[in-house]
Design an enzyme around this catalytic site. Structure first.
Site, mmCIF file in Angstrom:
data_model
loop_
_atom_site.group_PDB
_atom_site.id
_atom_site.type_symbol
_atom_site.label_atom_id
_atom_site.label_comp_id
_atom_site.label_asym_id
_atom_site.label_seq_id
_atom_site.Cartn_x
_atom_site.Cartn_y
_atom_site.Cartn_z
ATOM 1 N N TYR A 1 -0.312 14.104 -105.976
ATOM 2 C CA TYR A 1 -1.173 12.946 -106.215
ATOM 3 C C TYR A 1 -2.046 13.128 -107.457
ATOM 4 O O TYR A 1 -2.158 12.219 -108.293
ATOM 5 C CB TYR A 1 -1.999 12.686 -104.948
ATOM 6 C CG TYR A 1 -3.449 12.388 -105.117
ATOM 7 C CD1 TYR A 1 -3.893 11.192 -105.691
ATOM 8 C CD2 TYR A 1 -4.413 13.283 -104.668
ATOM 9 C CE1 TYR A 1 -5.245 10.918 -105.823
ATOM 10 C CE2 TYR A 1 -5.755 13.019 -104.799
ATOM 11 C CZ TYR A 1 -6.168 11.839 -105.371
ATOM 12 O OH TYR A 1 -7.499 11.570 -105.500
ATOM 13 N N GLY B 1 0.065 13.023 -110.671
ATOM 14 C CA GLY B 1 0.482 11.646 -110.913
ATOM 15 C C GLY B 1 -0.649 10.789 -111.449
ATOM 16 O O GLY B 1 -0.445 9.924 -112.308
ATOM 17 N N CYS B 2 -1.869 11.055 -110.966
ATOM 18 C CA CYS B 2 -3.020 10.280 -111.435
ATOM 19 C C CYS B 2 -3.365 10.595 -112.884
ATOM 20 O O CYS B 2 -3.846 9.720 -113.612
ATOM 21 C CB CYS B 2 -4.226 10.542 -110.535
ATOM 22 S SG CYS B 2 -4.131 9.715 -108.933
ATOM 23 N N VAL B 3 -3.139 11.836 -113.320
ATOM 24 C CA VAL B 3 -3.336 12.142 -114.739
ATOM 25 C C VAL B 3 -2.483 11.194 -115.575
ATOM 26 O O VAL B 3 -2.960 10.567 -116.536
ATOM 27 C CB VAL B 3 -2.984 13.606 -115.065
ATOM 28 C CG1 VAL B 3 -3.081 13.848 -116.571
ATOM 29 C CG2 VAL B 3 -3.898 14.571 -114.321
#
Length: 418
Positions: A381, A384-386
């Site tokens: 998570y 992926g948020c980066v």
């Protein structure tokens, strides 16, 4: 058909990652420093049941797919090839691949890993954003383990976007800079009363108390409240700082000079925004200020977020994101005069990179604390948020509003926030 051949059909023969599968087949770049490894046929069951991100997440969280090397690098390289125009498969090609995998994968159903919050469980908790349901979903995400969060977040214990004064600033310096920026926007001064809603582990509350501000933080996470109360006592701030385990809606009205909301709006829900900002407006004295800091979407006209997707199932159940103009409009309609807005999107990408590095560095300790599955959820998570913040899929906005004192905003002629 061997799995490596399927991989090549989906992403092409020149994939910049290495691919290995339990059937002995390989594909991609054998010299790559990142690899995708399909360890068992159960991964295919998950993908057959839920093609796309959800199936891949289930397979990774449960250990049937592994990612070797840096997770962010692997995701970025895969995203570069799978979203390119040349590697989009037609429905007919996808059907051929499905047949080659074998229809047995469609009937041999396997349950999702225990880290997944199923929609039926949420439904049984009542309506979205009812107090009891909000308390349970906050418990799911924030009461994982204070020790785990210390490993990931570092000494600041701050789980919101930092503000980096320079690109090489440490995470702790950047989190302190964020709290100071909020304090300057609010013009916090000794003797004032601050309410920090969704206060987390009390970072803003303690920062304000060190300035002589009497600060109250509220959180729906019992573990956060307990940790924050202990830290406040350790720092000798108990005369000025307090964190309570309670819903912000239960805080009395009309008592505060300033309100900070740092990372709470994402949990409110679009239909509840009018009541949310009206509640915060009512809690302020005339002339008071609200600083709202939250993740936003890059546009206001995008369709609603998928409520049954990976983030909702594994990370933020019932989470919702709105565009910045939507947030500003609801603040304005609640009575706030908007005085300043800024986007800190790049800062959140830098923050997440630091959290990812902390998790990788403390991986063994993290697994011992929360288990392999939960640690994998966080690894996937956050990386992926980066990408999400770098590619402008999501943003981070701070919006400053004032409750006018008659017609007086009690603001300087020019902002002095920096």
């Amino acid at each position: 058909m061997r799995l490596a051949e399927i991989f090549e059909r989906v992403v092409g023969q020149d994939a910049p990652v290495h691919f290995r599968a339990y059937d002995g087949s390989t594909a991609g770049d054998p010299t790559s420093d990142t690899a995708v490894v399909v360890r068992t046929p159960v991964a295919l069951n998950y993908l057959a049941q839920s093609p796309g991100a959800l199936g891949l997440t289930r397979a990774y969280v449960s250990g049937h797919i592994d990612v070797e090397g840096d997770m962010y690098t692997a995701l970025k390289r895969m995203a570069d090839v799978t979203f390119s125009e040349g590697h989009r498969l037609s429905p007919l090609e996808m059907a051929r691949i499905a047949r080659s995998i074998g229809w047995v994968k469609f009937v041999n159903r396997v349950p999702p890993p225990p880290q997944e919050v199923l929609p039926t469980r949420l439904f049984n908790l009542g309506a979205r954003h009812a107090k009891g349901r909000d308390a349970e979903v906050i418990h799911h995400h924030y009461d994982v383990s204070n020790a785990f969060y210390e490993l990931v977040l570092g000494p600041s214990m701050t789980y919101t976007c930092a503000v980096f004064p320079t690109a090489d600033a440490t995470l702790e310096e950047a989190q302190e800079a964020k709290y100071e920026l909020v304090a300057r926007k609010l013009d916090l001064r000794e003797g004032m009363r601050l309410l920090d809603v969704g206060c987390g582990w009390g970072g803003m509350v303690r920062h304000a108390a060190r300035k002589g501000v009497k600060a109250l933080g509220v959180t729906l996470s019992k573990e956060q409240a307990e940790w924050a109360s202990k830290r406040i006592a350790q720092e000798g701030l108990s005369d000025l700082a307090e964190v309570r385990h309670m819903d912000y809606r239960d805080v009395p009205d009309g008592a505060y000079d300033r309100i900070s909301s740092i990372g709470l709006t994402e949990h409110i829900g679009k239909k509840n925004l009018p009541a949310y900002f009206a509640s915060l407006y009512a809690k302020l004295k005339p002339g008071g200020r609200l600083l709202n800091h939250c993740i936003t979407r890059p546009r206001n006209d995008l369709p609603p977020m998928h409520r049954d997707g990976v983030i909702n199932r594994y990370v933020f159940p019932d989470g919702e994101l709105e565009g910045p103009a939507e947030i500003q409009r609801e603040m304005n309609d609640a009575g706030f005069e908007i005085r300043h807005q800024e986007n800190l999107r790049e800062h959140y990408a830098l923050t997440l990179r630091q959290w990812c590095a902390n998790l990788d560095r403390n991986w063994d300790a993290a697994v011992r604390e929360v288990g392999q599955g939960t640690a994998r959820v966080w690894r996937l998570y956050m990386a992926g948020c980066v990408l999400g913040f770098e590619r402008n899929v999501v943003q981070l906005h701070q919006i400053l509003g004032v409750k006018l004192d008659g017609t007086d905003a009690h603001m300087p002629l020019r902002p002095n926030f920096q």
